[in-house]
Motif scaffolding. Structure first.
Motif, PDB file in Angstrom:
ATOM      1  N   SER A 198      95.454  46.086 -40.235  1.00  0.00           N
ATOM      2  CA  SER A 198      94.324  44.967 -39.841  1.00  0.00           C
ATOM      3  C   SER A 198      94.473  44.967 -38.330  1.00  0.00           C
ATOM      4  N   TRP A 199      94.306  43.662 -37.519  1.00  0.00           N
ATOM      5  CA  TRP A 199      94.233  43.550 -36.279  1.00  0.00           C
ATOM      6  C   TRP A 199      95.166  42.680 -35.803  1.00  0.00           C
ATOM      7  N   GLY A 200      95.539  42.437 -34.585  1.00  0.00           N
ATOM      8  CA  GLY A 200      96.232  41.199 -33.991  1.00  0.00           C
ATOM      9  C   GLY A 200      97.271  41.788 -33.133  1.00  0.00           C
ATOM     10  N   SER A 201      97.844  40.740 -32.260  1.00  0.00           N
ATOM     11  CA  SER A 201      98.896  41.016 -31.330  1.00  0.00           C
ATOM     12  C   SER A 201     100.100  41.432 -31.710  1.00  0.00           C
ATOM     13  N   THR A 202     100.511  40.828 -32.672  1.00  0.00           N
ATOM     14  CA  THR A 202     101.716  41.209 -33.163  1.00  0.00           C
ATOM     15  C   THR A 202     101.684  42.744 -34.073  1.00  0.00           C
ATOM     16  N   LEU A 203     100.629  42.914 -34.453  1.00  0.00           N
ATOM     17  CA  LEU A 203     100.482  44.050 -35.178  1.00  0.00           C
ATOM     18  C   LEU A 203     100.467  45.317 -33.772  1.00  0.00           C
ATOM     19  N   ALA A 204      99.794  44.875 -32.778  1.00  0.00           N
ATOM     20  CA  ALA A 204      99.683  45.733 -31.589  1.00  0.00           C
ATOM     21  C   ALA A 204     100.885  46.186 -30.975  1.00  0.00           C
ATOM     22  N   GLU A 205     101.867  44.878 -31.062  1.00  0.00           N
ATOM     23  CA  GLU A 205     103.399  45.304 -30.572  1.00  0.00           C
ATOM     24  C   GLU A 205     104.245  46.447 -31.585  1.00  0.00           C
ATOM     25  N   LEU A 206     103.859  46.311 -32.926  1.00  0.00           N
ATOM     26  CA  LEU A 206     104.290  47.103 -33.809  1.00  0.00           C
ATOM     27  C   LEU A 206     104.043  48.711 -33.583  1.00  0.00           C
ATOM     28  N   VAL A 207     102.535  48.930 -33.066  1.00  0.00           N
ATOM     29  CA  VAL A 207     102.096  50.131 -32.837  1.00  0.00           C
ATOM     30  C   VAL A 207     102.707  50.765 -31.475  1.00  0.00           C
ATOM     31  N   LYS A 208     102.839  49.647 -30.680  1.00  0.00           N
ATOM     32  CA  LYS A 208     103.308  50.315 -29.192  1.00  0.00           C
ATOM     33  C   LYS A 208     104.892  50.872 -29.653  1.00  0.00           C
ATOM     34  N   GLU A 209     105.542  50.062 -30.407  1.00  0.00           N
ATOM     35  CA  GLU A 209     106.991  50.397 -30.646  1.00  0.00           C
ATOM     36  C   GLU A 209     107.274  51.404 -31.476  1.00  0.00           C
ATOM     37  N   TYR A 210     106.098  51.923 -32.350  1.00  0.00           N
ATOM     38  CA  TYR A 210     106.240  52.876 -33.092  1.00  0.00           C
ATOM     39  C   TYR A 210     106.739  54.180 -32.582  1.00  0.00           C
ATOM     40  N   PRO A 211     107.882  55.076 -33.085  1.00  0.00           N
ATOM     41  CA  PRO A 211     107.996  56.411 -32.572  1.00  0.00           C
ATOM     42  C   PRO A 211     107.344  57.292 -32.636  1.00  0.00           C
ATOM     43  N   PHE A 212     107.197  58.542 -32.070  1.00  0.00           N
ATOM     44  CA  PHE A 212     106.475  59.611 -31.980  1.00  0.00           C
ATOM     45  C   PHE A 212     107.100  60.207 -33.275  1.00  0.00           C
ATOM     46  N   GLU A 213     106.320  60.569 -34.167  1.00  0.00           N
ATOM     47  CA  GLU A 213     106.945  61.323 -35.292  1.00  0.00           C
ATOM     48  C   GLU A 213     105.821  61.986 -36.149  1.00  0.00           C
ATOM     49  N   PRO A 269      91.330  51.598 -40.899  1.00  0.00           N
ATOM     50  CA  PRO A 269      91.280  50.055 -40.316  1.00  0.00           C
ATOM     51  C   PRO A 269      90.618  49.265 -41.512  1.00  0.00           C
ATOM     52  N   LEU A 270      91.245  48.162 -41.679  1.00  0.00           N
ATOM     53  CA  LEU A 270      91.121  47.344 -42.753  1.00  0.00           C
ATOM     54  C   LEU A 270      89.857  46.312 -42.721  1.00  0.00           C
ATOM     55  N   VAL A 271      89.384  46.277 -41.504  1.00  0.00           N
ATOM     56  CA  VAL A 271      88.315  45.228 -41.113  1.00  0.00           C
ATOM     57  C   VAL A 271      87.389  45.874 -39.922  1.00  0.00           C
ATOM     58  N   GLN A 320      86.068  42.029 -26.119  1.00  0.00           N
ATOM     59  CA  GLN A 320      87.366  41.701 -25.442  1.00  0.00           C
ATOM     60  C   GLN A 320      88.618  41.969 -26.326  1.00  0.00           C
ATOM     61  N   HIS A 321      89.481  42.080 -25.595  1.00  0.00           N
ATOM     62  CA  HIS A 321      90.911  42.291 -26.168  1.00  0.00           C
ATOM     63  C   HIS A 321      90.835  43.692 -27.151  1.00  0.00           C
ATOM     64  N   VAL A 322      90.161  44.634 -27.106  1.00  0.00           N
ATOM     65  CA  VAL A 322      90.016  45.741 -27.661  1.00  0.00           C
ATOM     66  C   VAL A 322      91.121  46.303 -28.046  1.00  0.00           C
ATOM     67  N   GLU A 323      92.417  45.982 -27.415  1.00  0.00           N
ATOM     68  CA  GLU A 323      93.628  46.656 -27.691  1.00  0.00           C
ATOM     69  C   GLU A 323      94.251  46.308 -29.099  1.00  0.00           C
ATOM     70  N   ILE A 324      93.646  45.170 -29.452  1.00  0.00           N
ATOM     71  CA  ILE A 324      94.223  44.622 -30.801  1.00  0.00           C
ATOM     72  C   ILE A 324      93.369  44.753 -31.901  1.00  0.00           C
ATOM     73  N   HIS A 325      92.136  45.459 -31.753  1.00  0.00           N
ATOM     74  CA  HIS A 325      91.270  45.612 -32.942  1.00  0.00           C
ATOM     75  C   HIS A 325      91.849  46.831 -33.723  1.00  0.00           C
ATOM     76  N   ALA A 326      91.326  46.476 -35.178  1.00  0.00           N
ATOM     77  CA  ALA A 326      91.814  47.392 -36.000  1.00  0.00           C
ATOM     78  C   ALA A 326      91.547  48.827 -35.766  1.00  0.00           C
ATOM     79  N   ASN A 327      90.228  49.399 -35.235  1.00  0.00           N
ATOM     80  CA  ASN A 327      90.048  50.525 -35.070  1.00  0.00           C
ATOM     81  C   ASN A 327      90.902  51.094 -33.838  1.00  0.00           C
ATOM     82  N   LEU A 357      93.992  50.086 -33.128  1.00  0.00           N
ATOM     83  CA  LEU A 357      95.141  50.330 -33.427  1.00  0.00           C
ATOM     84  C   LEU A 357      95.731  51.589 -34.554  1.00  0.00           C
ATOM     85  N   ALA A 358      94.464  51.633 -35.263  1.00  0.00           N
ATOM     86  CA  ALA A 358      94.488  52.882 -36.252  1.00  0.00           C
ATOM     87  C   ALA A 358      94.596  54.258 -35.402  1.00  0.00           C
TER      88      ALA A 358
END
Length: 317
Positions: free
Chosen positions: A118-133, A142-144, A150-157, A159-160
């Motif tokens: 889905s979307w949001g700032s906490t999930l955006a942090e998860l994606v930033k921290e995810y290792p390259f594998e 994307p679920l929505v 605005q704040h395109v960096e936290i959109h589901a598309n 993040l996906a």
């Protein structure tokens, strides 16, 4: 082997990130490289043993909270992040890091072909921290729909896309707004071939990453003008206490009867319940009522949450 200059640079970057609390973006700007390069260097620092991450909790307090949450709310797993000495932004990043670690570990033992986000700032942090594998067999969905410009960096598309880049896999795009102006317009859009095919993929997701929103406090939907003051008043009247992927629910976790829910392009709460594994990633006690309702609604199998919110959830009757 690293030469002296490379090792010195890696140590400097690791110090800025882990000791001084800089974001990867801030470090990238200072060093003059892209953020993904900083992420790769931090991961390499771990691989080479330059950085060793220890989670130290001498009272084992967070472990006890996890066990209590699992028992009380019938969760498969709960991960509680210690917030001692952390600012709200640092807490959000720590919850995102824990989510990234949990997801990586989960995907190593489970054969997941389709992952939804889905979307949001906490999930955006998860994606930033995810290792390259490499996970080339996966498709991220994307679920929505998108949330405006605005704040395109936290959109589901977005993040996906970012998560798919790190995994070297495919992703789908839901080229539609999250909420449209009328129910009739929604019906027209979801009937379009490209949109309809992605919405079918959404229903086949095996693992979902979701955030939980409070429409009244710290609401990104309000900040992006998806929710106006009259919307908020109407949501209060119908008993809405939270949302997942822009779908609103009441204090018992049931979908509310409100026009906004009829105008969302994305996963329904009923379909969310049908997903095999749903991981909720949440930060902030202002979301307590929303998380509690989501747990009552049985939407989550795993909860990754900060210590203060975990403690408050356990105090609820």
């Amino acid at each position: 082997m690293l030469n002296w200059e490379e090792r010195k640079q890696m140590v400097k970057i690791a110090n800025l990130y882990y000791i001084d609390g800089w974001t990867q973006q801030q470090i990238a700007k200072k060093v003059g490289v892209s953020r993904p390069i900083i992420s790769k260097l931090l991961q390499r620092a771990k691989d080479l043993g330059i950085v060793e991450v220890y989670i130290k909790d001498e009272s084992a307090h967070t472990v006890d909270l996890e066990l209590q949450l699992e028992k009380k709310y019938e969760l498969q797993d709960a991960i509680v992040i210690s917030t001692v000495g952390l600012t709200p932004e640092m807490t959000k990043r720590a919850v995102g890091q824990a989510g990234a670690y949990y997801l990586s570990k989960y995907l190593k033992r489970m054969n997941v072909k389709r992952l939804g986000i889905s979307w949001g700032s906490t999930l955006a942090e998860l994606v930033k921290e995810y290792p390259f594998e490499r996970r080339e067999e996966m498709n991220i969905v994307p679920l929505v729909g998108g949330m405006g410009t605005q704040h395109v960096e936290i959109h589901a598309n977005q993040l996906a896309y970012e998560l798919a880049k790190k995994m070297g896999c495919k992703c789908s795009y839901l080229y539609a707004p999250a909420i449209v102006e009328t129910k009739e317009l929604k019906e027209h859009i979801v009937a379009m071939k490209e949109i309809a095919s992605v919405l079918e993929e959404v229903k086949e997701v095996e693992l979902a990453l979701v955030g939980i929103g409070n429409p009244y406090r710290g609401s990104t939907m309000k900040e992006l003008n998806y929710l106006q003051e009259d919307d908020l008043q109407n949501l209060r009247k119908t008993g809405a206490v939270g949302d997942i992927a822009s779908r609103f629910f009441d204090e018992s976790g049931e979908t509310i009867n409100h026009p906004l829910n009829d105008k969302v392009i994305g996963l329904s709460l009923e379909d969310l319940r049908g997903i095999k594994e749903v991981i909720g990633v949440v930060e902030g006690t202002h979301k307590l009522e929303s998380v509690l309702a989501a747990l009552k609604g049985k939407y989550l199998d795993v909860l990754i949450v900060d210590e203060q919110t975990a403690s408050a959830l356990l105090e609820e009757r």
